[in-house]
Motif scaffolding. Structure first.
Motif, PDB file in Angstrom:
ATOM      1  N   ASN A 314      19.764  31.139  43.839  1.00  0.00           N
ATOM      2  CA  ASN A 314      20.600  32.310  44.127  1.00  0.00           C
ATOM      3  C   ASN A 314      21.289  32.199  45.478  1.00  0.00           C
ATOM      4  OD1 ASN A 314      19.951  33.551  41.668  1.00  0.00           O
ATOM      5  ND2 ASN A 314      18.149  34.543  42.529  1.00  0.00           N
ATOM      6  N   GLU A 315      20.559  31.738  46.474  1.00  0.00           N
ATOM      7  CA  GLU A 315      21.125  31.668  47.822  1.00  0.00           C
ATOM      8  C   GLU A 315      22.232  30.626  47.916  1.00  0.00           C
ATOM      9  OE1 GLU A 315      19.507  31.586  52.461  1.00  0.00           O
ATOM     10  OE2 GLU A 315      18.084  31.471  50.777  1.00  0.00           O
ATOM     11  N   VAL A 316      21.964  29.425  47.400  1.00  0.00           N
ATOM     12  CA  VAL A 316      22.970  28.357  47.459  1.00  0.00           C
ATOM     13  C   VAL A 316      24.185  28.730  46.615  1.00  0.00           C
ATOM     14  CG1 VAL A 316      23.461  25.948  46.897  1.00  0.00           C
ATOM     15  CG2 VAL A 316      21.281  26.558  47.957  1.00  0.00           C
ATOM     16  N   SER A 317      23.957  29.254  45.425  1.00  0.00           N
ATOM     17  CA  SER A 317      25.070  29.619  44.538  1.00  0.00           C
ATOM     18  C   SER A 317      25.952  30.682  45.185  1.00  0.00           C
ATOM     19  CB  SER A 317      24.532  30.121  43.199  1.00  0.00           C
ATOM     20  OG  SER A 317      23.789  29.114  42.536  1.00  0.00           O
ATOM     21  N   LYS A 318      25.335  31.666  45.832  1.00  0.00           N
ATOM     22  CA  LYS A 318      26.108  32.719  46.490  1.00  0.00           C
ATOM     23  C   LYS A 318      26.956  32.151  47.617  1.00  0.00           C
ATOM     24  CE  LYS A 318      25.628  37.084  49.022  1.00  0.00           C
ATOM     25  NZ  LYS A 318      24.684  38.115  49.528  1.00  0.00           N
ATOM     26  N   LEU A 319      26.370  31.268  48.417  1.00  0.00           N
ATOM     27  CA  LEU A 319      27.108  30.679  49.530  1.00  0.00           C
ATOM     28  C   LEU A 319      28.260  29.805  49.037  1.00  0.00           C
ATOM     29  CD1 LEU A 319      24.118  29.800  51.886  1.00  0.00           C
ATOM     30  CD2 LEU A 319      25.856  31.562  52.265  1.00  0.00           C
ATOM     31  N   VAL A 320      28.041  29.094  47.943  1.00  0.00           N
ATOM     32  CA  VAL A 320      29.120  28.300  47.341  1.00  0.00           C
ATOM     33  C   VAL A 320      30.259  29.218  46.900  1.00  0.00           C
ATOM     34  CG1 VAL A 320      29.741  26.899  45.321  1.00  0.00           C
ATOM     35  CG2 VAL A 320      27.684  26.350  46.641  1.00  0.00           C
ATOM     36  N   LEU A 321      29.909  30.344  46.305  1.00  0.00           N
ATOM     37  CA  LEU A 321      30.921  31.283  45.795  1.00  0.00           C
ATOM     38  C   LEU A 321      31.792  31.844  46.916  1.00  0.00           C
ATOM     39  CD1 LEU A 321      32.059  32.910  43.388  1.00  0.00           C
ATOM     40  CD2 LEU A 321      30.312  34.638  43.875  1.00  0.00           C
ATOM     41  N   ILE A 322      31.200  32.119  48.084  1.00  0.00           N
ATOM     42  CA  ILE A 322      31.949  32.778  49.163  1.00  0.00           C
ATOM     43  C   ILE A 322      32.452  31.808  50.225  1.00  0.00           C
ATOM     44  CG2 ILE A 322      30.616  34.904  48.818  1.00  0.00           C
ATOM     45  CD1 ILE A 322      29.109  34.224  51.450  1.00  0.00           C
ATOM     46  N   HIS A 323      32.285  30.505  50.015  1.00  0.00           N
ATOM     47  CA  HIS A 323      32.541  29.562  51.109  1.00  0.00           C
ATOM     48  C   HIS A 323      33.982  29.603  51.621  1.00  0.00           C
ATOM     49  CE1 HIS A 323      34.143  26.820  47.947  1.00  0.00           C
ATOM     50  NE2 HIS A 323      34.835  26.296  48.939  1.00  0.00           N
ATOM     51  N   ASP A 324      34.942  29.985  50.764  1.00  0.00           N
ATOM     52  CA  ASP A 324      36.332  30.038  51.221  1.00  0.00           C
ATOM     53  C   ASP A 324      36.820  31.466  51.415  1.00  0.00           C
ATOM     54  OD1 ASP A 324      36.413  30.731  48.551  1.00  0.00           O
ATOM     55  OD2 ASP A 324      38.170  29.501  48.073  1.00  0.00           O
ATOM     56  N   MET A 325      35.875  32.414  51.543  1.00  0.00           N
ATOM     57  CA  MET A 325      36.227  33.797  51.858  1.00  0.00           C
ATOM     58  C   MET A 325      36.960  33.840  53.203  1.00  0.00           C
ATOM     59  SD  MET A 325      33.587  36.998  52.404  1.00  0.00           S
ATOM     60  CE  MET A 325      33.117  37.115  50.684  1.00  0.00           C
ATOM     61  N   LYS A 326      37.996  34.665  53.287  1.00  0.00           N
ATOM     62  CA  LYS A 326      38.776  34.756  54.519  1.00  0.00           C
ATOM     63  C   LYS A 326      37.938  35.344  55.654  1.00  0.00           C
ATOM     64  CE  LYS A 326      43.405  35.073  52.496  1.00  0.00           C
ATOM     65  NZ  LYS A 326      44.645  35.894  52.389  1.00  0.00           N
ATOM     66  N   SER A 327      38.151  34.845  56.855  1.00  0.00           N
ATOM     67  CA  SER A 327      37.448  35.356  58.026  1.00  0.00           C
ATOM     68  C   SER A 327      37.960  36.761  58.363  1.00  0.00           C
ATOM     69  CB  SER A 327      37.672  34.444  59.233  1.00  0.00           C
ATOM     70  OG  SER A 327      37.276  33.127  58.943  1.00  0.00           O
ATOM     71  N   PRO A 328      37.093  37.624  58.901  1.00  0.00           N
ATOM     72  CA  PRO A 328      37.532  38.970  59.275  1.00  0.00           C
ATOM     73  C   PRO A 328      38.527  38.919  60.430  1.00  0.00           C
ATOM     74  CG  PRO A 328      35.309  38.571  60.081  1.00  0.00           C
ATOM     75  CD  PRO A 328      35.656  37.411  59.201  1.00  0.00           C
ATOM     76  N   ARG A 329      39.588  39.752  60.329  1.00  0.00           N
ATOM     77  CA  ARG A 329      40.612  39.767  61.373  1.00  0.00           C
ATOM     78  C   ARG A 329      40.245  40.701  62.523  1.00  0.00           C
ATOM     79  NH1 ARG A 329      43.826  40.377  56.778  1.00  0.00           N
ATOM     80  NH2 ARG A 329      44.157  42.572  57.325  1.00  0.00           N
ATOM     81  N   ASP A 330      39.390  41.669  62.222  1.00  0.00           N
ATOM     82  CA  ASP A 330      39.021  42.632  63.252  1.00  0.00           C
ATOM     83  C   ASP A 330      37.583  43.084  63.020  1.00  0.00           C
ATOM     84  OD1 ASP A 330      39.086  44.612  61.168  1.00  0.00           O
ATOM     85  OD2 ASP A 330      41.245  44.810  61.473  1.00  0.00           O
ATOM     86  N   LYS A 331      37.120  43.973  63.888  1.00  0.00           N
ATOM     87  CA  LYS A 331      35.727  44.403  63.827  1.00  0.00           C
ATOM     88  C   LYS A 331      35.441  45.262  62.600  1.00  0.00           C
ATOM     89  CE  LYS A 331      33.920  46.747  67.297  1.00  0.00           C
ATOM     90  NZ  LYS A 331      33.354  47.070  68.623  1.00  0.00           N
ATOM     91  N   ILE A 332      36.441  45.988  62.135  1.00  0.00           N
ATOM     92  CA  ILE A 332      36.250  46.797  60.924  1.00  0.00           C
ATOM     93  C   ILE A 332      35.958  45.891  59.730  1.00  0.00           C
ATOM     94  CG2 ILE A 332      37.406  48.313  59.258  1.00  0.00           C
ATOM     95  CD1 ILE A 332      38.827  49.644  61.612  1.00  0.00           C
TER      96      ILE A 332
END
Length: 442
Positions: A314-332
């Motif tokens: 579960n942990e590895v699969s989740k990290l693979v799924l989100i690996h190219d998620m965009k970085s947050p632009r601000d604190k919100i």
């Protein structure tokens, strides 16, 4: 010189004083000579199992593998596997001998072992016995089979994975005849249980020199992870990449701390979906839309097939799924991401994105974004800012007292209030939150 632990020294001396030969043998001796601290100690002896049990009649004894001559003796809290010198019979399943016969000759026992560096042994006089040139191979950083490599690997196919794993852990070169035999006999790994392959693969991927070994022996891994093969044929014609998917993967793995099992596995599998997702536009540019979703499914399937535990899957699969998620632009955005992912996953995502980018054409292209991502996290934590339901100033009981009884509506109300706090629409104070909820409740 090797300083044996007191328990090991005691066991060897007890056997010797009873008229038997006895030596510490195998990986523990090898590790000591490499300056490492061994975790497990094995002893080989001329005593038959029943004689061993008699020598240690005052200690706790476990008949671990009595048929194969192994008795586990617990001495002062340390379990020691004590095995009679033996000669193995025929191997019919490429894993275990059908029969064993006991011997009085140490060389008989050492000759059945896998690699020369694992044949070294010593007694309580600290004398090293080296029957097959193991000390020279250890000094020269060479992994070499004892005797004929084809015979050794045909006897026990798992030795193929042990050889490449040792190379990944120790940085040793695999001797040519042994190396050629590994590649020639790699299909024998099909007869090895998935559980044993998983253990060896995990040790390999967390080896300091793993990527060099995977690059040379990828065909071995493809026997039980065939999904690896298409990566080398998948070119990435984009301005962001300079390697094919296989080489990109290895560079990304290399950019992660080799001691981190979860993140090493994540980087190994993170782009397994790219060959299936690849499209090419009219300008010849490659696109991999949706590859993370495909990679996640492949990762989950492979980890299940190799009998990994559910938490790792579960942990590895989740990290693979989100690996190219965009970085947050601000604190919100950072707060919302921290709320969604949790602290540990958020911090792991920073490491993953950094490793992924280190394997691209411009390894420092997103350094500033990742620096900000980390800074947002630290500022939120230092200031004890609200970013999840746990840190919200109201809870489910407060919402019930407010007059909302349904479970789903309570959760929706809490999520609404949390979002209001994160976006700065209201303060994280109980009275303010309940007033804000009142104003927005029809």
């Amino acid at each position: 010189m090797i300083k044996l632990p007191e328990q090991v020294n005691k066991a060897i001396c007890l056997l010797k004083n009873s008229g038997f030969e006895a030596y510490a043998v195998g990986g523990a001796v090898r590790d000591c000579l490499l300056g490492k601290v061994p975790f497990d100690w094995d002893i080989t002896t001329s005593a038959r199992p029943e004689e061993t049990e008699k020598v240690f009649c005052g200690e706790r004894i476990i008949e671990t593998g009595i048929k194969h001559g192994t008795v586990t003796v617990i001495i002062d809290g340390m379990p020691l596997e004590i095995t009679t010198y033996r000669i193995d019979g025929d191997y019919t399943d490429h894993r275990h001998p059908q029969t064993v016969s006991f011997s009085d000759n140490l060389r008989d026992d050492l000759s059945r072992r896998d690699f020369t560096i694992n044949t070294l042994c010593c007694n309580c006089d600290d004398k090293i016995i080296d029957a097959f040139g193991g000390k020279d191979d250890l000094k020269n950083k060479i992994i070499r089979c004892v005797g004929d490599p084809d015979t050794r690997f045909s006897e026990d196919a798992l030795r193929i994975m042990r050889a490449v794993r040792f190379s990944a852990e120790l940085g040793f070169k695999i001797e040519k005849n042994t190396s050629d035999s590994i590649l020639k006999n790699r299909q024998l790994l099909s007869d090895v249980s998935k559980e044993r392959l998983q253990v060896e693969f995990t040790k390999l991927i967390t080896g300091k020199y793993a990527t060099d070994v995977i690059r040379k022996y990828h065909a071995v891994i493809e026997v039980f992870i065939p999904e690896l093969a298409p990566l080398a044929e998948c070119e990435q014609h984009t301005k962001y990449h300079k390697y094919d998917v296989f080489e990109h993967t290895l560079h990304a793995v290399d950019a992660i701390d080799f001691n981190d099992r979860i993140l090493r596995l994540t980087m190994f599998f993170h782009d397994f979906g790219k060959p299936d997702a690849k499209t090419t536009d009219e300008n010849g540019t490659s696109h991999f839309k949706g590859h993370a979703v495909i990679s996640e499914k492949k990762t989950r399937d492979i980890l299940k097939r190799l009998k990994f535990d559910n938490n790792t899957i579960n942990e590895v699969s989740k990290l693979v799924l989100i690996h190219d998620m965009k970085s947050p632009r601000d604190k919100i955005q950072a707060k919302k991401m921290m709320c969604s992912l949790g602290d540990e996953t958020y911090l792991n995502l920073i490491k993953i994105k950094r490793a992924d980018n280190m394997a691209k054409a411009d390894p420092h292209a997103i350094d500033e974004k990742l620096k900000n991502m980390r800074s947002f996290y630290e500022e939120i934590k230092i200031n004890n800012e609200c970013y999840n339901l746990k840190s919200l100033a109201v809870n489910g009981d407060d919402i019930k007292a407010f007059g909302i009884a349904e479970g789903k509506e309570i959760k929706s109300s809490l999520d609404f209030l949390l979002n209001g706090v994160i976006e700065g629409k209201c303060q994280n104070r109980k009275d303010v939150l309940l007033e804000y909820l009142k104003e927005n409740t029809k």
